[in-house]
Design a protein around this motif. Structure first.
Motif, PDB file in Angstrom:
ATOM      1  N   ALA A  68      40.653  34.823  58.941  1.00 46.63           N
ATOM      2  CA  ALA A  68      40.133  35.542  57.830  1.00 46.63           C
ATOM      3  C   ALA A  68      40.900  36.850  57.797  1.00 46.63           C
ATOM      4  O   ALA A  68      41.256  37.314  56.704  1.00 46.63           O
ATOM      5  CB  ALA A  68      38.623  35.927  57.844  1.00 46.63           C
ATOM      6  N   PHE A  69      41.099  37.444  58.983  1.00 44.28           N
ATOM      7  CA  PHE A  69      41.836  38.909  58.818  1.00 44.28           C
ATOM      8  C   PHE A  69      43.329  38.397  58.586  1.00 44.28           C
ATOM      9  O   PHE A  69      44.021  39.511  58.044  1.00 44.28           O
ATOM     10  CB  PHE A  69      41.697  39.439  60.490  1.00 44.28           C
ATOM     11  N   ILE A 119      38.668  38.074  69.964  1.00 41.21           N
ATOM     12  CA  ILE A 119      38.107  37.798  68.664  1.00 41.21           C
ATOM     13  C   ILE A 119      38.016  36.324  68.405  1.00 41.21           C
ATOM     14  O   ILE A 119      38.925  35.557  68.858  1.00 41.21           O
ATOM     15  CB  ILE A 119      38.966  38.766  67.587  1.00 41.21           C
ATOM     16  N   CYS A 120      37.158  35.982  67.664  1.00 46.92           N
ATOM     17  CA  CYS A 120      36.881  34.525  67.322  1.00 46.92           C
ATOM     18  C   CYS A 120      37.989  33.916  66.472  1.00 46.92           C
ATOM     19  O   CYS A 120      38.412  35.139  65.366  1.00 46.92           O
ATOM     20  CB  CYS A 120      35.605  34.305  66.754  1.00 46.92           C
ATOM     21  N   TYR A 174      32.606  38.478  63.931  1.00 46.77           N
ATOM     22  CA  TYR A 174      33.996  38.671  64.621  1.00 46.77           C
ATOM     23  C   TYR A 174      33.842  38.433  66.128  1.00 46.77           C
ATOM     24  O   TYR A 174      34.630  37.979  66.933  1.00 46.77           O
ATOM     25  CB  TYR A 174      34.866  39.510  64.028  1.00 46.77           C
ATOM     26  N   ASN A 175      32.687  38.607  66.685  1.00 44.09           N
ATOM     27  CA  ASN A 175      32.396  38.488  68.185  1.00 44.09           C
ATOM     28  C   ASN A 175      31.633  37.091  68.419  1.00 44.09           C
ATOM     29  O   ASN A 175      31.355  36.797  69.498  1.00 44.09           O
ATOM     30  CB  ASN A 175      31.500  39.637  68.595  1.00 44.09           C
ATOM     31  N   GLY A 176      31.633  36.350  67.420  1.00 45.38           N
ATOM     32  CA  GLY A 176      30.991  35.051  67.793  1.00 45.38           C
ATOM     33  C   GLY A 176      29.459  34.665  67.803  1.00 45.38           C
ATOM     34  O   GLY A 176      29.276  33.731  68.670  1.00 45.38           O
ATOM     35  N   LEU A 177      28.876  35.635  67.544  1.00 42.50           N
ATOM     36  CA  LEU A 177      27.246  35.525  67.667  1.00 42.50           C
ATOM     37  C   LEU A 177      26.968  34.116  66.831  1.00 42.50           C
ATOM     38  O   LEU A 177      27.461  34.176  65.509  1.00 42.50           O
ATOM     39  CB  LEU A 177      26.446  36.626  67.053  1.00 42.50           C
ATOM     40  N   PRO A 182      32.815  36.346  55.117  1.00 42.45           N
ATOM     41  CA  PRO A 182      32.998  37.416  54.162  1.00 42.45           C
ATOM     42  C   PRO A 182      34.207  37.107  53.586  1.00 42.45           C
ATOM     43  O   PRO A 182      35.248  36.711  53.852  1.00 42.45           O
ATOM     44  CB  PRO A 182      33.281  38.343  55.357  1.00 42.45           C
ATOM     45  N   ASP A 183      34.274  37.850  52.176  1.00 42.75           N
ATOM     46  CA  ASP A 183      35.438  37.724  51.335  1.00 42.75           C
ATOM     47  C   ASP A 183      36.308  38.819  51.683  1.00 42.75           C
ATOM     48  O   ASP A 183      36.090  39.721  51.096  1.00 42.75           O
ATOM     49  CB  ASP A 183      35.025  37.568  49.965  1.00 42.75           C
TER      50      ASP A 183
END
Lengths: 187, 480
Positions: free
Chosen positions: B205-206, B198-199, B152-155, B163-164
């Motif tokens: 996804a969220f 957040i990316c 979620y931080n874009g690494l 993720p499901d």
């Protein structure tokens, strides 16, 4: 949540606006509008209000007192235990006053109550004259190594005439990294 | 890729970019720091402040700096990231130089790097996982919390984690601040998330997520939780979300010893208060909930017959032995199952040895050292030195300690003389396939991120692919 956030942070922000009126600096907006604008500017980043105790990030502290009435004498005891006497003024933020006088006090989060790097000890006589620490500040102080009864965050202390002669001690670096003095055991 | 036709002019451009902000003198002390997170930058900060004839090169394996401040701190905690401002001023100052996209161990060895410096500091942190080593850990839907945070931080290496989030319950093994961050991200209203950095792939996804219940499972009890009070308090104030703590879990901790350290005492009191309040809140129709499960150790992840997808976790019930400060969890031989569609392992990060010449203690997961000193001319700072625990404050103090050790050794003539008096960049440019980046390159990417975020009401839209980062840099070089 928004309103309680505003109310909690208001005293510190208002004291800054107060100092503007004391020093006669022109203020284009009324205090309330000023606070709202300041926070709405930050609010575009995050719906939650940032708690910034200093509106100027240190610019105000670089200005000399305009009259003797404004002066508040402060003693810093630095990391090496050396006393440094400085002339602050009403409305100064301790963290930025320290920076002006090259006292080694870190302010990683820039006075927004998101770190503990400006932890200082306040002398007994003046401790009770400070505004009570907010719950947010107390939560952060829990992370400070060698936490003591007279621990405060420097960025939350704003000078008033009542604090004349205050002494602030910068903690020496310790190797203890656990928040409650705990020494880890294998488990 | 740079072809030979424009190779020379391209390299000149690179050298110009690096040299413009750095005045290098042969008589000054040269320090190299591997790692550009808080440990690396605070070490540099302290060194430069206390010695006016000292230059620092800060390396990072990524093309852009700041380590966990950029990739670890949660998107909804932007103030914690303010320290980047201070680090940026340092990186742009005369006696400090950022060199990115150079990986110790992969692109260059310790033996190749050390000759350029009086002192080399290892500050590359912990980017590996601790595993539970239980059956089913390799099922779909069992992830490392560290990878989830990176996602979620874009690494870049976790950008495709995917993720499901289609089930309703997530279980997090671990009760530290990382576990709390992950739980909070899973349960925070979208309206708040969408104004953060957040990316976009995570935000999408969220938005579609149906996770509405998160359990944080710890093998010990309430007195051993590793998260801190600020983070726990934030959870209790999550909008549209209920804390579900069991009063029975707190029976033994209502009376606290008078000499209990203040932080533990305040946190435990808040835990008890939160547990006591359960059931007394007005029914708000909250659709989401979270809770703490104590004295439970995972022994296996379960899946249904057809698919290799996690459907639950089998837990052994523990009891505690020993006094509260050093209590050990001991299995009782009784088990229970917790259903879940997503399981996250949040039991600690791990340092890995990156170079054969770097001494490493696999048991402690650290580089053996004395106040940061490893061997002649070699030092360490941050999580590689202390283990992967602590917030920016503790890393800062630790970095200052290492810097003091170096300054002390310098003063007493204990630092080796660099055997190569040249500039490390000259070596880096000769290594095939290596494209070091500068702080100016980061500023280009910074501008791109901010300009992409602005129309969306976000402070930035992070560039999450290494290829795109290098394209931005190369395009700008070509234009200039």
């Amino acid at each position: 949540a928004l309103l309680s956030s505003v109310v909690r942070k208001a005293p510190i922000a208002l004291s800054h606006l107060l100092r503007r009126s004391v020093t006669g600096e022109p203020s284009a907006f009324s205090p309330i509008v000023s606070i709202a604008l300041r926070w709405s500017a930050k609010g575009t980043n995050n719906r939650r209000i940032h708690s910034e105790s200093c509106l100027h990030h240190g610019e105000y502290e670089w200005k000399d007192p305009k009259s003797p009435d404004e002066i508040v004498n402060v003693t810093f005891i630095d990391k090496d235990g050396q006393p440094r006497q400085v002339k602050g003024k009403v409305g100064d933020n301790i963290l930025y006053l320290a920076h002006r006088h090259r006292i080694e006090l870190e302010g990683a989060c820039e006075a927004s109550l998101a770190c503990t790097t400006c932890h200082v000890y306040v002398d007994g006589e003046h401790l009770s004259k400070l505004q009570n620490a907010t719950e947010e500040e107390e939560d952060l102080l829990d992370l400070a190594p060698c936490l003591a009864e007279n621990s405060r965050l420097g960025c939350q202390i704003i000078l008033t005439k009542e604090l004349e002669g205050i002494t602030l001690t910068v903690p020496k670096i310790t190797r203890n990294f656990y928040v409650d003095g705990h020494v880890p055991q294998p488990h | 890729t740079m072809n030979s036709c424009n190779g020379i002019s391209a390299r000149l451009v690179l050298v110009r970019r690096f040299v413009s902000t750095c005045t290098r003198q042969n008589t000054s002390t040269r320090v190299g720091i591997v790692g550009s997170g808080p440990a690396g930058f605070y070490t540099a900060h302290h060194l430069i402040k206390h010695n006016s004839n000292l230059h620092v090169d800060i390396f990072d394996r990524l093309p852009i700096p700041f380590g966990l401040v950029r990739y670890g701190v949660a998107p909804d905690h932007p103030d914690v990231k303010n320290v980047i401002n201070q680090f940026s001023v340092l990186a742009e100052s005369e006696r400090c130089r950022f060199i990115g996209n150079v990986s110790l161990g992969k692109d260059i060895t310790l033996a190749q790097l050390q000759p350029f410096y009086h002192a080399l500091v290892l500050a590359y942190g912990a980017d590996d996982d601790t595993f539970l080593r239980v059956p089913g850990e390799d099922l779909d839907g069992v992830l490392s919390a560290r990878a989830f945070v990176g996602w979620y931080n874009g690494l870049p290496e976790h950008a495709h984690l995917n993720p499901d989030l289609s089930g309703d319950t997530a279980v997090i093994i671990g009760q530290g601040n990382v576990a709390i961050d992950v739980a909070r991200m899973l349960l925070t209203p979208i309206s708040i998330l969408e104004t953060t950095d957040i990316c976009e792939h995570a935000l999408e996804a969220f938005r579609k997520s149906s996770v509405r219940r998160v359990w944080l499972v710890g093998r010990r009890g309430p007195l051993q939780v590793a998260f801190t009070i600020k983070e726990f308090r934030e959870m209790t104030k999550l909008p549209e979300c209920l804390a579900v703590l069991d009063r029975a879990d707190f029976e033994g901790v209502r009376e606290l010893p008078a000499d209990m350290p203040r932080p533990r005492k305040r946190l435990t009191e808040l835990l008890v208060k939160t547990a006591d309040a359960v059931g007394s809140e007005p029914a708000t129709g909250s659709r989401k909930e979270w809770g703490l499960r104590f004295l439970r150790s995972p022994v296996a992840f379960l899946c249904d017959q057809q698919r290799r997808k996690v459907s639950g976790v089998k837990l052994e019930i523990n009891k505690l032995e020993g006094d509260p400060l050093s209590a050990r969890a001991v299995g009782t031989g009784h088990f229970e199952t917790l259903d879940c569609s997503l399981a996250l392992r949040s039991i600690g990060y791990k340092t890995k040895p990156v170079d054969k010449d770097v001494p490493f203690d696999p048991k402690g997961g650290i580089i053996p050292n004395l106040n940061g000193y490893v061997s002649t001319g070699l030092y360490c700072s941050g999580w590689v030195k202390t283990g992967p625990i602590g917030v920016i404050l503790s890393t800062m103090n630790d970095a200052f300690e290492t810097a003091d050790t170096i300054l002390n050794d310098l003063q007493h003539g204990n630092l080796p003389t660099p055997s190569d008096s040249g500039d490390v960049l000259e070596l880096l440019f000769t290594l095939p396939g290596l494209h070091p980046t500068s702080f100016s390159d980061w500023k280009l990417i910074d501008q791109v991120e901010q300009s992409h975020g602005r129309p969306k009401g976000k402070p930035r839209e992070k560039v999450t692919s290494l290829e795109m980062m290098m394209n931005i840099i190369r395009t700008h070089s070509a234009q200039n």
